[in-house]
Design an enzyme around this catalytic site. Structure first.
Site, PDB file in Angstrom:
ATOM      1  N   ASP A 203      -3.875 -16.031 -12.257  1.00 24.50           N
ATOM      2  CA  ASP A 203      -4.045 -15.068 -11.160  1.00 24.50           C
ATOM      3  C   ASP A 203      -4.101 -15.854  -9.865  1.00 24.50           C
ATOM      4  OD1 ASP A 203      -5.220 -12.863  -9.420  1.00 24.50           O
ATOM      5  OD2 ASP A 203      -5.384 -11.874 -11.362  1.00 24.50           O
TER       6      ASP A 203
ATOM      7  N   PHE B   6       0.769  -8.471 -16.026  1.00 21.51           N
ATOM      8  CA  PHE B   6       0.063  -7.453 -15.231  1.00 21.51           C
ATOM      9  C   PHE B   6       0.222  -7.693 -13.736  1.00 21.51           C
ATOM     10  CE2 PHE B   6      -2.533  -7.698 -19.137  1.00 21.51           C
ATOM     11  CZ  PHE B   6      -2.733  -6.364 -19.432  1.00 21.51           C
TER      12      PHE B   6
ATOM     13  N   SER C 266       4.354   2.272 -15.640  1.00 19.62           N
ATOM     14  CA  SER C 266       3.456   3.326 -15.157  1.00 19.62           C
ATOM     15  C   SER C 266       4.101   4.684 -15.366  1.00 19.62           C
ATOM     16  CB  SER C 266       3.212   3.100 -13.668  1.00 19.62           C
ATOM     17  OG  SER C 266       2.615   4.219 -13.074  1.00 19.62           O
TER      18      SER C 266
ATOM     19  N   TYR D  91       6.512   1.412  -4.633  1.00 15.60           N
ATOM     20  CA  TYR D  91       5.757   0.953  -5.804  1.00 15.60           C
ATOM     21  C   TYR D  91       6.417   1.465  -7.086  1.00 15.60           C
ATOM     22  CZ  TYR D  91       2.311   0.773  -9.492  1.00 15.60           C
ATOM     23  OH  TYR D  91       1.699   0.562 -10.705  1.00 15.60           O
TER      24      TYR D  91
ATOM     25  N   LYS E 269       8.441  -0.421 -10.517  1.00 15.28           N
ATOM     26  CA  LYS E 269       8.188  -0.233 -11.949  1.00 15.28           C
ATOM     27  C   LYS E 269       9.477   0.176 -12.682  1.00 15.28           C
ATOM     28  CE  LYS E 269       4.017  -1.585 -11.821  1.00 15.28           C
ATOM     29  NZ  LYS E 269       3.678  -2.901 -12.376  1.00 15.28           N
TER      30      LYS E 269
ATOM     31  N   TYR F  52       1.608   3.209 -18.457  1.00 19.47           N
ATOM     32  CA  TYR F  52       0.207   3.639 -18.431  1.00 19.47           C
ATOM     33  C   TYR F  52       0.100   4.970 -17.706  1.00 19.47           C
ATOM     34  CZ  TYR F  52      -0.446  -1.540 -18.363  1.00 19.47           C
ATOM     35  OH  TYR F  52      -0.387  -2.892 -18.545  1.00 19.47           O
TER      36      TYR F  52
HETATM   37  P1  NAD Z   1      -5.320  -5.123 -10.219  1.00 23.16           P
HETATM   38  O1  NAD Z   1      -4.906  -5.232  -8.793  1.00 23.16           O
HETATM   39  O2  NAD Z   1      -6.766  -4.999 -10.531  1.00 23.16           O
HETATM   40  O3  NAD Z   1      -4.742  -6.369 -11.051  1.00 23.16           O
HETATM   41  C1  NAD Z   1      -3.565  -7.039 -10.678  1.00 23.16           C
HETATM   42  C2  NAD Z   1      -3.903  -8.522 -10.628  1.00 23.16           C
HETATM   43  O4  NAD Z   1      -2.720  -9.245 -10.323  1.00 23.16           O
HETATM   44  C3  NAD Z   1      -4.931  -8.872  -9.544  1.00 23.16           C
HETATM   45  O5  NAD Z   1      -5.954  -9.660 -10.104  1.00 23.16           O
HETATM   46  C4  NAD Z   1      -4.125  -9.666  -8.521  1.00 23.16           C
HETATM   47  O6  NAD Z   1      -4.903 -10.665  -7.881  1.00 23.16           O
HETATM   48  C5  NAD Z   1      -3.037 -10.257  -9.405  1.00 23.16           C
HETATM   49  N1  NAD Z   1      -1.825 -10.621  -8.686  1.00 23.16           N
HETATM   50  C6  NAD Z   1      -1.103  -9.860  -7.820  1.00 23.16           C
HETATM   51  N2  NAD Z   1      -0.045 -10.553  -7.383  1.00 23.16           N
HETATM   52  C7  NAD Z   1      -0.086 -11.766  -7.990  1.00 23.16           C
HETATM   53  C8  NAD Z   1       0.738 -12.928  -7.919  1.00 23.16           C
HETATM   54  N3  NAD Z   1       1.813 -12.975  -7.135  1.00 23.16           N
HETATM   55  N4  NAD Z   1       0.400 -13.992  -8.684  1.00 23.16           N
HETATM   56  C9  NAD Z   1      -0.687 -13.962  -9.479  1.00 23.16           C
HETATM   57  N5  NAD Z   1      -1.506 -12.888  -9.573  1.00 23.16           N
HETATM   58  C10 NAD Z   1      -1.200 -11.812  -8.818  1.00 23.16           C
HETATM   59  O7  NAD Z   1      -4.501  -3.888 -10.839  1.00 23.16           O
HETATM   60  P2  NAD Z   1      -4.629  -3.188 -12.270  1.00 23.16           P
HETATM   61  O8  NAD Z   1      -5.056  -1.795 -12.033  1.00 23.16           O
HETATM   62  O9  NAD Z   1      -5.362  -4.018 -13.216  1.00 23.16           O
HETATM   63  O10 NAD Z   1      -3.085  -3.128 -12.647  1.00 23.16           O
HETATM   64  C11 NAD Z   1      -2.473  -4.089 -13.482  1.00 23.16           C
HETATM   65  C12 NAD Z   1      -1.018  -3.720 -13.660  1.00 23.16           C
HETATM   66  O11 NAD Z   1      -0.924  -2.409 -14.201  1.00 23.16           O
HETATM   67  C13 NAD Z   1      -0.196  -3.695 -12.366  1.00 23.16           C
HETATM   68  O12 NAD Z   1       1.111  -4.159 -12.673  1.00 23.16           O
HETATM   69  C14 NAD Z   1      -0.149  -2.230 -12.009  1.00 23.16           C
HETATM   70  O13 NAD Z   1       0.976  -1.900 -11.239  1.00 23.16           O
HETATM   71  C15 NAD Z   1      -0.084  -1.613 -13.398  1.00 23.16           C
HETATM   72  N6  NAD Z   1      -0.554  -0.200 -13.443  1.00 23.16           N
HETATM   73  C16 NAD Z   1      -1.812   0.094 -12.984  1.00 23.16           C
HETATM   74  C17 NAD Z   1      -2.252   1.410 -13.045  1.00 23.16           C
HETATM   75  C18 NAD Z   1      -3.601   1.812 -12.514  1.00 23.16           C
HETATM   76  O14 NAD Z   1      -3.821   2.985 -12.229  1.00 23.16           O
HETATM   77  N7  NAD Z   1      -4.566   0.900 -12.374  1.00 23.16           N
HETATM   78  C19 NAD Z   1      -1.430   2.404 -13.578  1.00 23.16           C
HETATM   79  C20 NAD Z   1      -0.170   2.043 -14.046  1.00 23.16           C
HETATM   80  C21 NAD Z   1       0.257   0.727 -13.974  1.00 23.16           C
HETATM   81  C1  WQD Z   2      -5.741  11.544  -9.605  1.00 18.06           C
HETATM   82  C2  WQD Z   2      -5.975  12.968  -9.133  1.00 18.06           C
HETATM   83  C3  WQD Z   2      -5.342  13.337  -6.849  1.00 18.06           C
HETATM   84  C4  WQD Z   2      -8.383  10.679  -5.108  1.00 18.06           C
HETATM   85  C5  WQD Z   2      -1.944   6.860  -9.056  1.00 18.06           C
HETATM   86  C6  WQD Z   2      -0.594   6.261  -8.788  1.00 18.06           C
HETATM   87  C7  WQD Z   2       0.117   5.979 -10.072  1.00 18.06           C
HETATM   88  C8  WQD Z   2      -0.764   5.146 -11.013  1.00 18.06           C
HETATM   89  C9  WQD Z   2      -2.149   5.669 -11.133  1.00 18.06           C
HETATM   90  C10 WQD Z   2      -0.177   2.851 -10.853  1.00 18.06           C
HETATM   91  C11 WQD Z   2      -4.843  13.534  -8.278  1.00 18.06           C
HETATM   92  C12 WQD Z   2      -6.831  13.504  -7.020  1.00 18.06           C
HETATM   93  C13 WQD Z   2      -7.590  11.395  -5.981  1.00 18.06           C
HETATM   94  C14 WQD Z   2      -9.265  11.383  -4.234  1.00 18.06           C
HETATM   95  C15 WQD Z   2      -8.515  13.453  -5.209  1.00 18.06           C
HETATM   96  N1  WQD Z   2      -0.920   3.810 -10.527  1.00 18.06           N
HETATM   97  N2  WQD Z   2      -7.659  12.770  -6.032  1.00 18.06           N
HETATM   98  N3  WQD Z   2      -9.310  12.752  -4.338  1.00 18.06           N
HETATM   99  O1  WQD Z   2      -2.228   9.896  -8.171  1.00 18.06           O
HETATM  100  O2  WQD Z   2      -2.299  10.265 -10.680  1.00 18.06           O
HETATM  101  O3  WQD Z   2      -1.771   8.053  -9.808  1.00 18.06           O
HETATM  102  O4  WQD Z   2      -2.703   5.933  -9.842  1.00 18.06           O
HETATM  103  O5  WQD Z   2       0.857   2.864 -11.474  1.00 18.06           O
HETATM  104  O6  WQD Z   2       1.300   5.338  -9.759  1.00 18.06           O
HETATM  105  O7  WQD Z   2       0.171   7.190  -8.017  1.00 18.06           O
HETATM  106  O8  WQD Z   2      -4.093   8.892  -9.588  1.00 18.06           O
HETATM  107  O9  WQD Z   2      -6.499   8.594  -9.280  1.00 18.06           O
HETATM  108  O10 WQD Z   2      -4.996   8.610  -7.247  1.00 18.06           O
HETATM  109  O11 WQD Z   2      -5.403  10.726  -8.484  1.00 18.06           O
HETATM  110  O12 WQD Z   2      -8.602  14.689  -5.248  1.00 18.06           O
HETATM  111  O13 WQD Z   2      -9.985  10.802  -3.413  1.00 18.06           O
HETATM  112  O14 WQD Z   2      -7.131  12.973  -8.269  1.00 18.06           O
HETATM  113  O15 WQD Z   2      -4.836  14.285  -5.946  1.00 18.06           O
HETATM  114  O16 WQD Z   2      -4.744  14.896  -8.571  1.00 18.06           O
HETATM  115  P1  WQD Z   2      -2.546   9.384  -9.510  1.00 18.06           P
HETATM  116  P2  WQD Z   2      -5.289   9.116  -8.615  1.00 18.06           P
END
Ligand code: NAD
Ligand code: WQD
Length: 337
Positions: free
Chosen positions: A32, A81, A125, A149, A153, A177
């Site tokens: 990281d 990730f 995602s 974003y 993906k 996810y």
């Molecule tokens: P996060 O930001 O907590 O974790 C991502 C990590 O990657 C961080 O620790 C960051 O420091 C590290 N990072 C970013 N760029 C980097 C680089 N160039 N080199 C090394 N490390 C780097 O996010 P998360 O929620 O744990 O998400 C992890 C993955 O899952 C991401 O690819 C995200 O797009 C994907 N994802 C997340 C969600 C969500 O809602 N959390 C949903 C769908 C997909």
């Molecule tokens: C969930 C619900 C909002 C915040 C996002 C990204 C998606 C994925 C996951 C990475 C929705 C509502 C939210 C608030 C609210 N990330 N909401 N008040 O939008 O499903 O997805 O995170 O891949 O790409 O778009 O998740 O948690 O933001 O919202 O009412 O302060 O909560 O409108 O209905 P979302 P979320």
């Protein structure tokens, strides 16, 4: 012992997956650059982990750094990730997102290939489904990107499909996810967003703990049972187990896959607020405000393919997601600081 390299290892989902992989008997090496995480995660992991925490600070976009990591640890597979994940920020800073998310993936794959490591699990995602027109979402539903974003993906998945087509030695798993929430049951690690949380559960958690006054509910006029948005929330430890299952499949069988990682169950914003109040015993005041641009009304997975291909399904319910989130939030009101 099979060595697995985790990129973005100090982040929210990866830190939980780290423990799940170690529990399943893998040697884990984390990478990281702390672009969106705290080095303190590593101390917490060391308390919880059944084996040593091996970590290299490196940027996945930096070829020399990644080459050195591969030469030192010789991983058999990568769980990738590392990426930026804020939808709004990706709209205002698209180049930063393409550089980090696409550049980081391409660089990681190039280094992997050079070192003869051709198995990768990729964090995709449900955002790749754009605005769903049919629910639940199956993997063969149409895909589209509504922001940079999401585009990273979609492109990431495409890059991995193209690699598999060019060279069957590549084995790739794109995990779509849905909405990851909750925390490790110890309450020692969890989600620690910087600044104002973009996502619902961390915002609700900060209201419950008293860091923020009230939740803004983004619209109550959607065509859903109570008018608020419906999502497929999945416990981060279930998601972590999904990675273990995907990795095992890549190591045991030829071929590649793209699967949903969700529960198949949708809950509204107000369902989640009520569940959080019950789990925390604290009130979560809210006000209804305008819809958030780009939000869809409802989104939940058909999780059948993951069950079929990976033998994996989610086990933990919404009450447990809220209880574990609350333990983390309550014990660490300022996150890792
Ligand atoms: P996060 O930001 O907590 O974790 C991502 C990590 O990657 C961080 O620790 C960051 O420091 C590290 N990072 C970013 N760029 C980097 C680089 N160039 N080199 C090394 N490390 C780097 O996010 P998360 O929620 O744990 O998400 C992890 C993955 O899952 C991401 O690819 C995200 O797009 C994907 N994802 C997340 C969600 C969500 O809602 N959390 C949903 C769908 C997909
Ligand atoms: C969930 C619900 C909002 C915040 C996002 C990204 C998606 C994925 C996951 C990475 C929705 C509502 C939210 C608030 C609210 N990330 N909401 N008040 O939008 O499903 O997805 O995170 O891949 O790409 O778009 O998740 O948690 O933001 O919202 O009412 O302060 O909560 O409108 O209905 P979302 P979320």
């Amino acid at each position: 012992m099979t060595t697995v390299l985790l990129t973005g290892a100090a982040g929210y989902i990866a830190s939980h997956t780290w423990l799940a992989l170690q529990a399943a008997g893998y040697r884990v090496v984390g990478v990281d650059n702390f672009a969106n995480s705290s080095p303190r995660v590593l101390e917490r992991l060391a308390e919880l982990a059944p084996a040593a925490i091996e970590f290299e600070q490196a940027d996945v976009c930096d070829t020399a750094q990644m080459d050195a990591v591969f030469a030192r640890h010789r991983p058999a597979a990568v769980v990738h990730f590392a990426a930026f994940k804020a939808v709004g920020e990706s709209v205002s800073q698209p180049l930063a997102y393409y550089r980090n998310n696409i550049g980081g993936l391409v660089n990681t794959c190039e280094v992997m290939k050079r070192h003869g490591c051709m198995r990768i699990v990729f964090s995709s995602s449900a955002t790749v489904y754009g605005s769903p027109d049919q629910l639940p979402l199956r993997e063969d539903a149409p895909t589209s990107a509504t922001n940079p974003y999401g585009a990273t993906k979609l492109m990431g998945e495409q890059i991995l499909r193209d690699l598999g087509a060019a060279e069957p030695a590549w084995q790739t798993a794109s995990l779509r996810y849905f909405n990851p929430v909750g925390a490790h049951e110890s309450g020692r690690i969890g989600e620690d967003p910087r600044g104002t949380p973009n996502n619902l559960m961390p915002y609700v958690a900060q209201v419950a703990v008293g860091r923020r006054a009230a939740l803004s509910v983004f619209g109550n006029d959607y065509p859903t049972p109570d008018g608020t948005g419906v999502r497929d929330y999945i416990h981060v430890m279930d998601l972590a187990e999904g990675h273990v299952a995907a990795l095992r499949r890549l190591l045991d069988q030829p071929g590649s896959l793209t699967v949903n990682v969700g529960t198949g169950q949708g809950y509204s914003v107000l369902d989640l607020v009520r569940a959080y109040e019950a789990a925390s015993g604290r009130p979560v005041p809210y006000e209804i405000v305008a819809r958030r641009p780009g939000d869809v009304a409802a989104c939940w997975a058909d999780p059948a393919l993951a069950r079929e291909l990976l033998g994996w399904e989610a086990k933990l319910d919404l009450a447990r997601m809220c209880a574990d989130s609350w333990r983390w939030q309550h014990d660490n009101p300022q996150g890792f600081n």
